[in-house]
Design an enzyme around this catalytic site. Structure first.
Site, short mmCIF file in Angstrom:
data_model
loop_
_atom_site.label_atom_id
_atom_site.label_comp_id
_atom_site.label_asym_id
_atom_site.label_seq_id
_atom_site.Cartn_x
_atom_site.Cartn_y
_atom_site.Cartn_z
N TYR A 1 -14.42 6.26 -14.05
CA TYR A 1 -14.27 5.04 -13.25
C TYR A 1 -14.83 3.85 -14.03
O TYR A 1 -14.20 2.78 -14.07
CB TYR A 1 -15.02 5.22 -11.92
CG TYR A 1 -14.94 4.02 -11.01
CD1 TYR A 1 -13.82 3.80 -10.21
CD2 TYR A 1 -16.00 3.11 -10.91
CE1 TYR A 1 -13.75 2.72 -9.35
CE2 TYR A 1 -15.94 2.03 -10.05
CZ TYR A 1 -14.81 1.83 -9.28
OH TYR A 1 -14.75 0.75 -8.43
N VAL B 1 1.42 1.35 -7.08
CA VAL B 1 1.07 0.45 -8.20
C VAL B 1 1.28 1.09 -9.56
O VAL B 1 1.34 0.39 -10.57
CB VAL B 1 -0.38 -0.05 -8.07
CG1 VAL B 1 -0.58 -0.87 -6.81
CG2 VAL B 1 -1.38 1.11 -8.15
N ASP C 1 0.85 -1.19 0.00
CA ASP C 1 0.00 0.00 0.00
C ASP C 1 0.88 1.23 0.00
O ASP C 1 1.98 1.23 0.55
CB ASP C 1 -0.91 0.01 1.23
CG ASP C 1 -2.18 0.83 1.01
OD1 ASP C 1 -3.25 0.22 0.91
OD2 ASP C 1 -2.08 2.07 0.94
N VAL D 1 -21.82 -1.69 -5.09
CA VAL D 1 -21.22 -0.71 -4.18
C VAL D 1 -20.92 -1.37 -2.84
O VAL D 1 -21.77 -2.07 -2.26
CB VAL D 1 -22.17 0.49 -3.97
CG1 VAL D 1 -21.53 1.49 -2.99
CG2 VAL D 1 -22.45 1.18 -5.30
N VAL D 2 -19.70 -1.17 -2.37
CA VAL D 2 -19.26 -1.77 -1.11
C VAL D 2 -19.20 -0.71 -0.02
O VAL D 2 -18.83 0.44 -0.27
CB VAL D 2 -17.86 -2.42 -1.28
CG1 VAL D 2 -17.45 -3.15 0.00
CG2 VAL D 2 -17.86 -3.39 -2.46
#
Length: 310
Positions: free
Chosen positions: A157, A65, A41, A189-190
């Site tokens: 997105y 990343v 991360d 959606v989380v």
């Protein structure tokens, strides 16, 4: 023919964006199954806290990343500490919500760099290593239901997630004969920071990170490409895709997805501010305490030492 069940115990799993949300929940679920987990991360402080919380030898590493060299170092360091990586979960991602013409260009570039470029880099590095060693492997790319349809308010997105779905489909076919499994995770959606301010759609409530983690673990145990979360959205999506364009638009109005994200504009200030700072920065690479189980590339570590002396 269904693939045989594979044990999770002892497998080395690397997870990007593993400090929070879906990544953290997945790491926790895998640790419970006996996997050896490494989380990468850009927020190394939070990554360290997560690794300490999960225990069982979980380690945290600095990872940007979008930077190939950083990703390569991450994989090198994980393999030095754990051995050959069996599973890579490309989970890192951000989402900005705004009307398309009002979206800042920098916000669009961040989403493309993290959501798509990061997945391409990670997938390429992981598959190349597996082939060079003549080993099998499992690549898990976390996309979204936004990769199967278009939703007003998150056009960029959606574009990145459509690309991840297509990329994953191509890789699954291209490397099947090399023993490399590919899974594409497509949740609704989380209930994480990324889902902040977004209400439930008609017929589909926001799910929990643990729900996604559970399906990822199931896909690792019995490999499959399509990982819809919840499972019911897969058949519903297929039916909607069979409708003519006018029917699909009517379905969007019926489920409320034509307004779902637009209505969230202005209710996500905290997340949007954090996402805007998602590029590498000194604030995200603060000095770590002695004995920390976070691995940083030498260049970053030296920069931190220099900054601490100022």
């Amino acid at each position: 023919m269904a693939k045989e069940t594979r044990p999770i115990m002892g497998r080395v799993v690397a997870i990007t964006g593993g400090a929070r949300g879906i990544g953290k929940a997945t790491a926790r679920a895998l640790v419970r199954e006996g996997a050896r987990v490494a989380i990468g991360d850009i927020d190394v402080d939070l990554a360290r806290q997560t690794a300490e919380e999960l225990g069982s030898g979980t380690r945290a590493y600095y990872l940007d990343v979008t930077d190939r060299a950083s990703f390569e170092r991450f994989l090198d360091e994980v393999e030095r500490d754990f051995g050959t990586i069996d599973v890579l979960i490309n989970n890192a991602g951000i989402m900005h919500v705004n009307r398309f013409v009002e979206e800042d260009d920098a916000a669009a570039e961040r989403q493309i760099d993290i959501n798509l470029k990061g997945v391409i880099i990670g997938s390429k590095l992981f598959i190349r290593r597996a082939i060079e060693r003549g080993r099998s492997g499992h690549l898990v790319n976390v996309a979204s239901q936004a990769g199967k349809a278009g939703y007003p308010g998150i056009a960029t997105y959606c574009a990145t997630k459509h690309a991840v779905v297509g990329l994953s489909q191509a890789l699954a076919l291209e490397y099947e004969d090399r023993g490399i499994d590919v899974s594409c995770v497509m949740p609704v959606v989380v209930d994480t920071e990324l889902g902040q301010g977004i209400r439930d759609a008609r017929g589909f409530k926001k799910i929990k990170p643990d729900d996604v983690a559970r399906e990822i673990v199931a896909a690792l145990r019995r490999p499959r490409f399509n990982v819809h979360v919840p499972k019911s959205v897969g058949p519903v999506g297929k039916i909607i895709q069979l409708l003519p364009e006018r029917g699909q638009r009517l379905a969007a109005k019926l489920f409320g997805t034509d307004r779902l994200l637009l209505d969230a504009i202005g209710r996500r200030e905290e997340y949007e501010r954090r996402a805007a700072r998602s590029e590498p920065s000194r604030s995200g690479q603060s000095a770590l305490p002695a004995g920390s189980d976070v691995r940083l590339p030498e260049g970053v570590a030296e920069e931190q030492k220099s900054e601490a002396r100022r």
